[in-house]
Design a protein around this motif. Structure first.
Motif, PDB file in Angstrom:
ATOM      1  N   SER A 136       0.827  -1.205   0.000  1.00 63.97           N
ATOM      2  CA  SER A 136       0.000   0.000   0.000  1.00 63.97           C
ATOM      3  C   SER A 136       0.861   1.254   0.000  1.00 63.97           C
ATOM      4  O   SER A 136       0.561   2.221  -0.713  1.00 63.97           O
ATOM      5  CB  SER A 136      -0.928  -0.001   1.217  1.00 63.97           C
ATOM      6  N   PHE A 140       0.956   4.082  -2.979  1.00 61.56           N
ATOM      7  CA  PHE A 140       0.725   5.504  -2.746  1.00 61.56           C
ATOM      8  C   PHE A 140       1.903   6.363  -3.196  1.00 61.56           C
ATOM      9  O   PHE A 140       1.734   7.484  -3.663  1.00 61.56           O
ATOM     10  CB  PHE A 140       0.476   5.772  -1.265  1.00 61.56           C
ATOM     11  N   SER A 141       3.118   5.837  -3.036  1.00 56.73           N
ATOM     12  CA  SER A 141       4.322   6.651  -3.170  1.00 56.73           C
ATOM     13  C   SER A 141       4.836   6.739  -4.601  1.00 56.73           C
ATOM     14  O   SER A 141       5.332   7.791  -5.018  1.00 56.73           O
ATOM     15  CB  SER A 141       5.430   6.090  -2.261  1.00 56.73           C
ATOM     16  N   LEU A 191      -2.477   2.487  -7.568  1.00 63.69           N
ATOM     17  CA  LEU A 191      -2.913   3.527  -6.645  1.00 63.69           C
ATOM     18  C   LEU A 191      -4.292   3.223  -6.077  1.00 63.69           C
ATOM     19  O   LEU A 191      -4.520   3.324  -4.862  1.00 63.69           O
ATOM     20  CB  LEU A 191      -2.925   4.882  -7.357  1.00 63.69           C
ATOM     21  N   LEU A 195      -5.298   2.268  -1.966  1.00 62.50           N
ATOM     22  CA  LEU A 195      -6.232   3.041  -1.150  1.00 62.50           C
ATOM     23  C   LEU A 195      -7.376   2.163  -0.636  1.00 62.50           C
ATOM     24  O   LEU A 195      -7.704   2.171   0.560  1.00 62.50           O
ATOM     25  CB  LEU A 195      -6.789   4.205  -1.967  1.00 62.50           C
ATOM     26  N   SER A 246     -12.689   7.934  -4.176  1.00 68.17           N
ATOM     27  CA  SER A 246     -11.381   7.840  -4.829  1.00 68.17           C
ATOM     28  C   SER A 246     -11.504   7.693  -6.342  1.00 68.17           C
ATOM     29  O   SER A 246     -10.487   7.578  -7.038  1.00 68.17           O
ATOM     30  CB  SER A 246     -10.582   6.665  -4.259  1.00 68.17           C
TER      31      SER A 246
END
Length: 313
Positions: A136, A140-141, A191, A195, A246
Protein backbone atom coordinates in the motif's frame (compact mmCIF):
# COMPACT_ATOMS: atom_id res chain seq x y z
CA UNK A 1 -37.09 4.07 0.43
CA UNK A 2 -38.66 6.19 -2.32
CA UNK A 3 -38.23 9.37 -0.25
CA UNK A 4 -34.55 8.53 0.24
CA UNK A 5 -34.02 8.12 -3.52
CA UNK A 6 -35.91 11.34 -4.33
CA UNK A 7 -33.87 13.34 -1.81
CA UNK A 8 -30.62 12.06 -3.26
CA UNK A 9 -31.72 12.81 -6.81
CA UNK A 10 -32.78 16.36 -5.92
CA UNK A 11 -29.45 16.99 -4.18
CA UNK A 12 -27.68 16.44 -7.51
CA UNK A 13 -29.31 19.50 -9.13
CA UNK A 14 -27.52 22.26 -7.15
CA UNK A 15 -24.23 20.36 -7.36
CA UNK A 16 -24.50 20.12 -11.14
CA UNK A 17 -25.36 23.81 -11.35
CA UNK A 18 -22.31 24.78 -9.27
CA UNK A 19 -20.08 22.59 -11.45
CA UNK A 20 -21.33 24.29 -14.62
CA UNK A 21 -20.76 27.77 -13.21
CA UNK A 22 -17.26 26.83 -12.03
CA UNK A 23 -16.31 25.40 -15.42
CA UNK A 24 -17.73 28.50 -17.14
CA UNK A 25 -15.62 30.80 -14.94
CA UNK A 26 -12.39 29.01 -15.92
CA UNK A 27 -12.11 31.34 -18.92
CA UNK A 28 -12.49 34.44 -16.78
CA UNK A 29 -10.54 33.87 -13.55
CA UNK A 30 -7.12 34.14 -15.17
CA UNK A 31 -5.36 37.40 -16.02
CA UNK A 32 -5.50 38.84 -19.50
CA UNK A 33 -7.85 38.44 -22.43
CA UNK A 34 -9.07 34.82 -22.78
CA UNK A 35 -9.41 35.18 -26.54
CA UNK A 36 -5.82 36.39 -26.85
CA UNK A 37 -4.57 33.52 -24.69
CA UNK A 38 -6.42 30.99 -26.85
CA UNK A 39 -5.24 32.56 -30.11
CA UNK A 40 -1.59 32.57 -29.10
CA UNK A 41 1.20 35.11 -29.31
CA UNK A 42 1.33 35.35 -33.10
CA UNK A 43 -2.39 35.84 -33.67
CA UNK A 44 -3.72 38.90 -35.48
CA UNK A 45 -6.37 41.19 -34.06
CA UNK A 46 -8.93 39.80 -36.51
CA UNK A 47 -8.24 36.25 -35.32
CA UNK A 48 -8.63 37.30 -31.70
CA UNK A 49 -11.91 39.05 -32.47
CA UNK A 50 -13.18 35.96 -34.30
CA UNK A 51 -12.46 33.79 -31.27
CA UNK A 52 -14.08 36.34 -28.99
CA UNK A 53 -17.26 36.29 -31.08
CA UNK A 54 -17.30 32.48 -31.35
CA UNK A 55 -17.05 32.09 -27.58
CA UNK A 56 -19.46 34.98 -26.88
CA UNK A 57 -16.70 36.82 -25.01
CA UNK A 58 -17.91 40.09 -26.54
CA UNK A 59 -21.16 39.80 -24.55
CA UNK A 60 -21.80 40.81 -20.90
CA UNK A 61 -20.78 38.16 -18.37
CA UNK A 62 -24.32 37.27 -17.28
CA UNK A 63 -25.41 36.91 -20.89
CA UNK A 64 -22.40 34.68 -21.55
CA UNK A 65 -23.40 32.51 -18.57
CA UNK A 66 -27.00 32.24 -19.76
CA UNK A 67 -25.92 31.28 -23.29
CA UNK A 68 -23.44 28.76 -21.91
CA UNK A 69 -26.00 27.07 -19.65
CA UNK A 70 -28.56 27.08 -22.46
CA UNK A 71 -26.11 25.43 -24.86
CA UNK A 72 -25.12 22.78 -22.31
CA UNK A 73 -28.78 22.03 -21.65
CA UNK A 74 -29.12 21.34 -25.39
CA UNK A 75 -25.95 19.16 -25.31
CA UNK A 76 -24.01 21.80 -27.21
CA UNK A 77 -20.54 22.08 -25.68
CA UNK A 78 -19.25 24.44 -28.34
CA UNK A 79 -16.68 23.95 -31.07
CA UNK A 80 -13.00 23.17 -30.83
CA UNK A 81 -10.87 26.23 -31.52
CA UNK A 82 -8.05 24.03 -32.84
CA UNK A 83 -9.93 21.57 -35.10
CA UNK A 84 -13.29 23.28 -35.60
CA UNK A 85 -15.22 20.10 -34.78
CA UNK A 86 -18.02 20.07 -32.19
CA UNK A 87 -16.64 19.34 -28.73
CA UNK A 88 -19.31 16.74 -28.03
CA UNK A 89 -18.33 14.83 -31.17
CA UNK A 90 -14.66 14.83 -30.13
CA UNK A 91 -15.59 13.57 -26.67
CA UNK A 92 -17.86 10.81 -27.98
CA UNK A 93 -15.02 9.61 -30.20
CA UNK A 94 -12.81 9.21 -27.11
CA UNK A 95 -15.32 7.80 -24.61
CA UNK A 96 -14.83 4.09 -25.28
CA UNK A 97 -11.09 3.80 -24.46
CA UNK A 98 -11.48 5.80 -21.24
CA UNK A 99 -14.61 3.91 -20.17
CA UNK A 100 -13.00 0.52 -20.84
CA UNK A 101 -9.85 1.55 -18.97
CA UNK A 102 -11.76 2.93 -15.98
CA UNK A 103 -14.14 -0.03 -15.68
CA UNK A 104 -11.39 -2.64 -16.06
CA UNK A 105 -9.25 -0.83 -13.49
CA UNK A 106 -12.16 -0.58 -11.07
CA UNK A 107 -12.99 -4.28 -11.38
CA UNK A 108 -9.36 -5.36 -11.09
CA UNK A 109 -8.74 -3.10 -8.09
CA UNK A 110 -11.81 -4.26 -6.17
CA UNK A 111 -11.10 -7.94 -6.87
CA UNK A 112 -7.56 -7.53 -5.54
CA UNK A 113 -7.88 -4.89 -2.83
CA UNK A 114 -10.98 -6.02 -0.91
CA UNK A 115 -9.83 -9.64 -0.35
CA UNK A 116 -6.33 -8.43 0.55
CA UNK A 117 -7.70 -5.89 3.02
CA UNK A 118 -10.01 -8.43 4.64
CA UNK A 119 -7.33 -11.10 4.84
CA UNK A 120 -4.78 -8.61 6.20
CA UNK A 121 -7.16 -7.60 8.99
CA UNK A 122 -8.07 -11.22 9.73
CA UNK A 123 -4.36 -12.10 9.99
CA UNK A 124 -3.24 -8.82 11.56
CA UNK A 125 0.47 -8.87 12.35
CA UNK A 126 1.20 -11.80 10.02
CA UNK A 127 3.48 -11.82 6.98
CA UNK A 128 0.61 -11.18 4.57
CA UNK A 129 -0.52 -8.21 6.65
CA UNK A 130 2.99 -6.77 6.56
CA UNK A 131 3.11 -7.34 2.79
CA UNK A 132 -0.21 -5.51 2.43
CA UNK A 133 1.05 -2.50 4.37
CA UNK A 134 4.29 -2.33 2.36
CA UNK A 135 2.43 -2.77 -0.95
CA UNK A 136 0.00 0.00 0.00
CA UNK A 137 2.84 2.39 0.81
CA UNK A 138 4.49 1.60 -2.52
CA UNK A 139 1.20 2.08 -4.36
CA UNK A 140 0.73 5.50 -2.75
CA UNK A 141 4.32 6.65 -3.17
CA UNK A 142 5.36 5.62 -6.68
CA UNK A 143 3.97 7.86 -9.47
CA UNK A 144 1.67 6.22 -11.99
CA UNK A 145 3.91 6.98 -14.95
CA UNK A 146 6.91 5.31 -13.25
CA UNK A 147 4.87 2.13 -12.67
CA UNK A 148 3.71 2.28 -16.28
CA UNK A 149 7.22 2.51 -17.72
CA UNK A 150 8.46 -0.32 -15.48
CA UNK A 151 5.61 -2.60 -16.57
CA UNK A 152 6.21 -1.75 -20.23
CA UNK A 153 9.88 -2.62 -19.87
CA UNK A 154 9.19 -5.94 -18.10
CA UNK A 155 6.13 -7.32 -19.89
CA UNK A 156 6.20 -5.59 -23.28
CA UNK A 157 9.84 -4.95 -24.22
CA UNK A 158 11.58 -7.81 -22.40
CA UNK A 159 8.95 -10.57 -22.28
CA UNK A 160 6.98 -9.49 -25.34
CA UNK A 161 3.72 -10.71 -23.83
CA UNK A 162 1.71 -7.52 -24.23
CA UNK A 163 1.74 -4.54 -26.64
CA UNK A 164 3.80 -1.52 -25.68
CA UNK A 165 1.10 1.03 -26.40
CA UNK A 166 -2.09 1.69 -28.31
CA UNK A 167 -5.69 0.59 -27.93
CA UNK A 168 -7.79 -1.99 -29.76
CA UNK A 169 -11.51 -1.10 -29.77
CA UNK A 170 -14.16 -3.57 -28.67
CA UNK A 171 -15.24 -3.89 -32.30
CA UNK A 172 -11.92 -5.65 -33.05
CA UNK A 173 -12.75 -8.40 -30.56
CA UNK A 174 -13.02 -8.64 -26.79
CA UNK A 175 -9.68 -10.41 -26.28
CA UNK A 176 -7.80 -8.00 -28.53
CA UNK A 177 -9.25 -5.12 -26.53
CA UNK A 178 -8.47 -6.83 -23.22
CA UNK A 179 -4.88 -7.51 -24.29
CA UNK A 180 -4.31 -3.88 -25.25
CA UNK A 181 -5.80 -2.57 -22.00
CA UNK A 182 -4.11 -5.02 -19.58
CA UNK A 183 -0.93 -3.05 -18.87
CA UNK A 184 -2.71 0.32 -18.51
CA UNK A 185 -5.28 -1.24 -16.16
CA UNK A 186 -2.62 -2.86 -13.97
CA UNK A 187 -0.68 0.41 -13.89
CA UNK A 188 -3.68 2.46 -12.85
CA UNK A 189 -4.89 -0.14 -10.34
CA UNK A 190 -1.76 0.24 -8.18
CA UNK A 191 -2.91 3.53 -6.65
CA UNK A 192 -6.58 2.57 -6.50
CA UNK A 193 -5.92 -0.86 -4.98
CA UNK A 194 -3.60 0.59 -2.35
CA UNK A 195 -6.23 3.04 -1.15
CA UNK A 196 -9.12 0.54 -1.12
CA UNK A 197 -7.02 -2.17 0.57
CA UNK A 198 -5.90 0.14 3.38
CA UNK A 199 -9.44 1.36 4.09
CA UNK A 200 -10.81 -2.19 3.91
CA UNK A 201 -8.18 -3.43 6.36
CA UNK A 202 -8.75 -0.57 8.82
CA UNK A 203 -12.53 -0.98 8.68
CA UNK A 204 -12.34 -4.74 9.11
CA UNK A 205 -10.08 -4.36 12.14
CA UNK A 206 -12.69 -2.10 13.77
CA UNK A 207 -15.51 -4.53 12.96
CA UNK A 208 -13.61 -7.53 14.30
CA UNK A 209 -13.16 -5.70 17.61
CA UNK A 210 -16.93 -5.16 18.06
CA UNK A 211 -18.89 -6.85 20.83
CA UNK A 212 -21.15 -8.82 18.49
CA UNK A 213 -18.09 -10.49 16.93
CA UNK A 214 -16.91 -11.59 20.38
CA UNK A 215 -20.44 -12.78 21.12
CA UNK A 216 -20.50 -14.83 17.93
CA UNK A 217 -17.18 -16.44 18.88
CA UNK A 218 -18.48 -17.17 22.38
CA UNK A 219 -21.50 -18.91 20.87
CA UNK A 220 -19.19 -21.21 18.93
CA UNK A 221 -19.50 -19.73 15.44
CA UNK A 222 -16.66 -20.84 13.19
CA UNK A 223 -14.23 -18.38 11.65
CA UNK A 224 -15.76 -18.63 8.19
CA UNK A 225 -19.23 -17.69 9.42
CA UNK A 226 -17.86 -14.84 11.56
CA UNK A 227 -15.95 -13.41 8.62
CA UNK A 228 -18.57 -13.77 5.89
CA UNK A 229 -21.89 -13.45 7.72
CA UNK A 230 -21.09 -11.08 10.59
CA UNK A 231 -18.09 -9.00 9.54
CA UNK A 232 -18.15 -8.56 5.77
CA UNK A 233 -21.65 -7.11 5.50
CA UNK A 234 -20.74 -4.40 8.03
CA UNK A 235 -17.78 -3.03 6.08
CA UNK A 236 -19.89 -2.36 2.99
CA UNK A 237 -20.61 1.32 3.62
CA UNK A 238 -17.00 2.46 4.30
CA UNK A 239 -15.57 0.40 1.45
CA UNK A 240 -18.16 1.59 -1.09
CA UNK A 241 -17.60 5.14 0.14
CA UNK A 242 -13.85 5.04 -0.43
CA UNK A 243 -14.37 3.46 -3.86
CA UNK A 244 -16.70 6.29 -4.84
CA UNK A 245 -14.66 9.14 -3.37
CA UNK A 246 -11.38 7.84 -4.83
CA UNK A 247 -12.93 7.63 -8.30
CA UNK A 248 -11.67 11.19 -8.81
CA UNK A 249 -8.11 9.92 -8.32
CA UNK A 250 -8.86 7.19 -10.84
CA UNK A 251 -9.96 9.73 -13.45
CA UNK A 252 -6.89 11.82 -12.72
CA UNK A 253 -4.72 8.76 -13.23
CA UNK A 254 -6.47 8.07 -16.54
CA UNK A 255 -5.00 11.30 -17.97
CA UNK A 256 -1.44 10.22 -17.15
CA UNK A 257 -1.91 6.56 -18.05
CA UNK A 258 -3.40 7.33 -21.45
CA UNK A 259 -0.45 9.59 -22.22
CA UNK A 260 2.08 6.91 -21.19
CA UNK A 261 0.42 4.15 -23.24
CA UNK A 262 -0.72 6.37 -26.12
CA UNK A 263 -4.40 5.52 -25.63
CA UNK A 264 -6.71 7.82 -27.62
CA UNK A 265 -9.12 8.45 -24.77
CA UNK A 266 -10.51 11.48 -22.99
CA UNK A 267 -7.38 11.84 -20.87
CA UNK A 268 -5.24 12.17 -23.96
CA UNK A 269 -7.79 14.57 -25.43
CA UNK A 270 -7.47 16.70 -22.30
CA UNK A 271 -3.68 16.86 -22.55
CA UNK A 272 -3.79 17.77 -26.24
CA UNK A 273 -6.43 20.45 -25.61
CA UNK A 274 -4.35 22.01 -22.83
CA UNK A 275 -1.22 22.06 -25.00
CA UNK A 276 -3.11 23.75 -27.86
CA UNK A 277 -5.05 26.11 -25.52
CA UNK A 278 -8.31 24.65 -26.78
CA UNK A 279 -10.44 25.91 -23.89
CA UNK A 280 -13.84 24.73 -25.20
CA UNK A 281 -12.54 21.15 -25.31
CA UNK A 282 -11.03 21.48 -21.83
CA UNK A 283 -14.33 22.82 -20.51
CA UNK A 284 -16.28 20.02 -22.21
CA UNK A 285 -14.05 17.29 -20.80
CA UNK A 286 -14.24 18.82 -17.32
CA UNK A 287 -18.04 18.85 -17.52
CA UNK A 288 -18.14 15.18 -18.55
CA UNK A 289 -15.67 14.11 -15.86
CA UNK A 290 -17.53 16.15 -13.23
CA UNK A 291 -20.89 14.67 -14.17
CA UNK A 292 -19.41 11.17 -14.08
CA UNK A 293 -18.17 11.84 -10.54
CA UNK A 294 -21.59 13.18 -9.56
CA UNK A 295 -23.24 10.04 -10.97
CA UNK A 296 -20.77 7.75 -9.18
CA UNK A 297 -21.29 9.50 -5.86
CA UNK A 298 -25.06 9.33 -6.38
CA UNK A 299 -24.80 5.57 -6.93
CA UNK A 300 -22.67 5.30 -3.79
CA UNK A 301 -25.31 7.17 -1.78
CA UNK A 302 -28.08 4.96 -3.15
CA UNK A 303 -26.06 1.81 -2.39
CA UNK A 304 -25.99 2.71 1.31
CA UNK A 305 -29.59 1.54 1.52
CA UNK A 306 -28.46 -1.97 0.58
CA UNK A 307 -25.88 -2.15 3.37
CA UNK A 308 -27.55 -0.13 6.11
CA UNK A 309 -31.39 -0.09 6.34
CA UNK A 310 -31.24 2.91 8.69
CA UNK A 311 -30.40 5.31 5.86
CA UNK A 312 -33.70 4.51 4.12
CA UNK A 313 -35.63 6.37 6.81
Amino acid sequence: MSNFVVRRLLSVIPIAFIVLITVFLLLHIGPGDPAALIAGENATRDQIEAIRERLFLDRPLLEQLFLYLSNVAHLDLGQSVYSGFPVLKLILQRVEPTAVLAVSTLILSVLIAVPMGVWGAWRAGSAIDTFLIVASVVGFSVPVFVIGYVLVDLFALRAGWLPVQGYKPLSSGFWNCLRSITLPSITLSFLFSALVARITRATMLEVLAEDYIRTARAKGANNRRILIVHALKNIGVPVVTVIGTSFAALLGGVVITESVFNIPGMGRLTVDAILTRDYPVVQGVLIVFSFVLIAVNLLVDLSYALFDPRVRQ
